[in-house]
Scaffold this motif. Sequence first.
Motif, PDB file in Angstrom:
ATOM      1  N   THR A 122      -0.169 -11.798  -3.383  1.00  0.00           N
ATOM      2  CA  THR A 122      -0.764 -10.624  -4.010  1.00  0.00           C
ATOM      3  C   THR A 122      -1.875 -10.099  -3.111  1.00  0.00           C
ATOM      4  O   THR A 122      -2.440 -10.839  -2.294  1.00  0.00           O
ATOM      5  CB  THR A 122      -1.341 -10.959  -5.393  1.00  0.00           C
ATOM      6  OG1 THR A 122      -2.381 -11.949  -5.261  1.00  0.00           O
ATOM      7  CG2 THR A 122      -0.253 -11.511  -6.314  1.00  0.00           C
ATOM      8  N   TRP A 123      -2.208  -8.810  -3.310  1.00  0.00           N
ATOM      9  CA  TRP A 123      -3.174  -8.147  -2.443  1.00  0.00           C
ATOM     10  C   TRP A 123      -4.199  -7.385  -3.272  1.00  0.00           C
ATOM     11  O   TRP A 123      -3.904  -6.902  -4.365  1.00  0.00           O
ATOM     12  CB  TRP A 123      -2.452  -7.202  -1.481  1.00  0.00           C
ATOM     13  CG  TRP A 123      -1.593  -7.957  -0.517  1.00  0.00           C
ATOM     14  CD1 TRP A 123      -0.325  -8.428  -0.731  1.00  0.00           C
ATOM     15  CD2 TRP A 123      -1.950  -8.368   0.803  1.00  0.00           C
ATOM     16  NE1 TRP A 123       0.138  -9.097   0.374  1.00  0.00           N
ATOM     17  CE2 TRP A 123      -0.830  -9.080   1.329  1.00  0.00           C
ATOM     18  CE3 TRP A 123      -3.079  -8.200   1.599  1.00  0.00           C
ATOM     19  CZ2 TRP A 123      -0.835  -9.622   2.626  1.00  0.00           C
ATOM     20  CZ3 TRP A 123      -3.087  -8.729   2.880  1.00  0.00           C
ATOM     21  CH2 TRP A 123      -1.979  -9.443   3.377  1.00  0.00           C
ATOM     22  N   SER A 124      -5.387  -7.283  -2.729  1.00  0.00           N
ATOM     23  CA  SER A 124      -6.480  -6.586  -3.405  1.00  0.00           C
ATOM     24  C   SER A 124      -6.252  -5.084  -3.386  1.00  0.00           C
ATOM     25  O   SER A 124      -5.403  -4.564  -2.657  1.00  0.00           O
ATOM     26  CB  SER A 124      -7.801  -6.899  -2.694  1.00  0.00           C
ATOM     27  OG  SER A 124      -7.814  -6.308  -1.395  1.00  0.00           O
ATOM     28  N   HIS A 125      -7.045  -4.372  -4.177  1.00  0.00           N
ATOM     29  CA  HIS A 125      -7.088  -2.928  -4.066  1.00  0.00           C
ATOM     30  C   HIS A 125      -7.744  -2.551  -2.735  1.00  0.00           C
ATOM     31  O   HIS A 125      -8.605  -3.281  -2.234  1.00  0.00           O
ATOM     32  CB  HIS A 125      -7.872  -2.323  -5.227  1.00  0.00           C
ATOM     33  CG  HIS A 125      -7.185  -2.464  -6.553  1.00  0.00           C
ATOM     34  ND1 HIS A 125      -6.007  -1.810  -6.851  1.00  0.00           N
ATOM     35  CD2 HIS A 125      -7.510  -3.194  -7.657  1.00  0.00           C
ATOM     36  CE1 HIS A 125      -5.635  -2.115  -8.084  1.00  0.00           C
ATOM     37  NE2 HIS A 125      -6.520  -2.958  -8.592  1.00  0.00           N
ATOM     38  N   PRO A 126      -7.370  -1.430  -2.129  1.00  0.00           N
ATOM     39  CA  PRO A 126      -7.962  -1.024  -0.851  1.00  0.00           C
ATOM     40  C   PRO A 126      -9.470  -0.806  -0.972  1.00  0.00           C
ATOM     41  O   PRO A 126      -9.952  -0.233  -1.950  1.00  0.00           O
ATOM     42  CB  PRO A 126      -7.240   0.287  -0.525  1.00  0.00           C
ATOM     43  CG  PRO A 126      -5.967   0.234  -1.315  1.00  0.00           C
ATOM     44  CD  PRO A 126      -6.306  -0.513  -2.565  1.00  0.00           C
ATOM     45  N   ARG A 127     -10.210  -1.302   0.020  1.00  0.00           N
ATOM     46  CA  ARG A 127     -11.655  -1.102   0.096  1.00  0.00           C
ATOM     47  C   ARG A 127     -11.959  -0.128   1.223  1.00  0.00           C
ATOM     48  O   ARG A 127     -11.460  -0.265   2.337  1.00  0.00           O
ATOM     49  CB  ARG A 127     -12.346  -2.441   0.349  1.00  0.00           C
ATOM     50  CG  ARG A 127     -13.874  -2.371   0.404  1.00  0.00           C
ATOM     51  CD  ARG A 127     -14.487  -3.744   0.121  1.00  0.00           C
ATOM     52  NE  ARG A 127     -14.113  -4.754   1.086  1.00  0.00           N
ATOM     53  CZ  ARG A 127     -14.857  -5.082   2.163  1.00  0.00           C
ATOM     54  NH1 ARG A 127     -15.989  -4.454   2.405  1.00  0.00           N
ATOM     55  NH2 ARG A 127     -14.452  -6.042   2.970  1.00  0.00           N
ATOM     56  N   ALA A 151       0.857  -1.191   0.000  1.00  0.00           N
ATOM     57  CA  ALA A 151       0.000   0.000   0.000  1.00  0.00           C
ATOM     58  C   ALA A 151       0.885   1.230   0.000  1.00  0.00           C
ATOM     59  O   ALA A 151       1.964   1.246   0.598  1.00  0.00           O
ATOM     60  CB  ALA A 151      -0.924   0.014   1.220  1.00  0.00           C
ATOM     61  N   ILE A 186      -7.475  -4.246   2.953  1.00  0.00           N
ATOM     62  CA  ILE A 186      -6.954  -5.009   1.827  1.00  0.00           C
ATOM     63  C   ILE A 186      -6.917  -6.482   2.219  1.00  0.00           C
ATOM     64  O   ILE A 186      -6.936  -6.811   3.411  1.00  0.00           O
ATOM     65  CB  ILE A 186      -5.544  -4.544   1.389  1.00  0.00           C
ATOM     66  CG1 ILE A 186      -4.544  -4.660   2.543  1.00  0.00           C
ATOM     67  CG2 ILE A 186      -5.591  -3.129   0.845  1.00  0.00           C
ATOM     68  CD1 ILE A 186      -3.117  -4.309   2.151  1.00  0.00           C
TER      69      ILE A 186
END
Length: 386
Positions: A159-164, A108, A151
């Motif tokens: 791997t990581w998601s886009h921030p919610r 991030a 995230i």
Amino acid sequence: MAEEEVRMFVVFLCFGFLATISSSPILISNVKPVSPVVVEEQLLWLSGGGEGEVDIYRTPLLVSTPQGSLLALCGARKYSSGDAGPKFLAIRRSTDKGQTWSPTDFVADDRSPDGINAGSIFVDETTSTIFVMYIQCAHHYKCNVSTLFLINSTDDGLTWSHPRNISEQIGTMTFDPGPGYGVQKKLDPYKGRLIVCGHGDLLHGGVYCLLSDDHGNRWRYGGTRKAIPYDQKKKAGDFAPDENQPLELPDGSILLNARNEYTYHCHCRVIMRSFDGAESFPLDYLRFDEKLIEPRAMASQWYSNGVLFFSNPAHKTKRINLTLRWSYDNGTTWASSLTIWPQASGYSAMTMLSEDSGHLYILYEKGVKSSVESLSLAKVALYGGL
């Protein structure tokens, strides 16, 4: 002061006189005594090394994954050691019980003048999802509205998601998670619930918990214990529990250990307990543990096989003497302690691999002149020996 605040303040005064009086400890039978010793240690991050834009690595987070990996995260402060300012969330990963680690990656980047705070990491064991919850604009120096982000990773932290944006569900009141780890309840009541506890800003201080009963999709506020006075500038001696760490005990209750920001009653930790899945933290179960002295810093706690572990810089005013303590009666008394590092040391985080109950991992801020010189990982053998 409102009538309710007066009543609560009187109760806290009573705690001030009675904090050292406790009921007889509830001993847990058939617990194997521990004799911890540090068997390995390595630096994971060294501040001031000129790695990209990063100046200081601080605020350790540590978790074991359902696949048996270790994930270490921290707040990578770009230009200064101060809490405010732009940051990355840095991560390293180990798949061999901490022997080797991947290069530093950044999951991030706030791209903001009043940056993110490394918050809480937690795992949903049902879905094998790893979450990190963090806040942006916690200090309101160069921005006005705090935003809480989440995230997640479903591939063991690769791997990581886009921030919610979670503030869309809970509002924009400052909620600063942890720092540390959140928990998923393994026992009733509310088995499977995700619990992330944190604190407010210095004006609206206190402990707050967020709850999710649908695997992290929706969040709401649960138990709180607000600072006194609330919505007013604080001074030394005010009641303001701050950074905190929850865990679940074998009876399904939630034990919460919190920083005592303005040293109400003592230079020691504030202990709370919830019996309804962190929906509430009754005053009847709030106390001050005078054995757990602190210089106002993040601390960590862990529970395994009938033993409660606690780590913090064990000094009343200075961030030095990182110490591991252990208890056989859920923290009513502390059996003994081990000095991890006697010199400059600060925030710490602990975890344990599910397939290895004989070792405890402690990631902590370590230095000689200053605790922000590095982040170091200590591997502790709980039953002695190599």
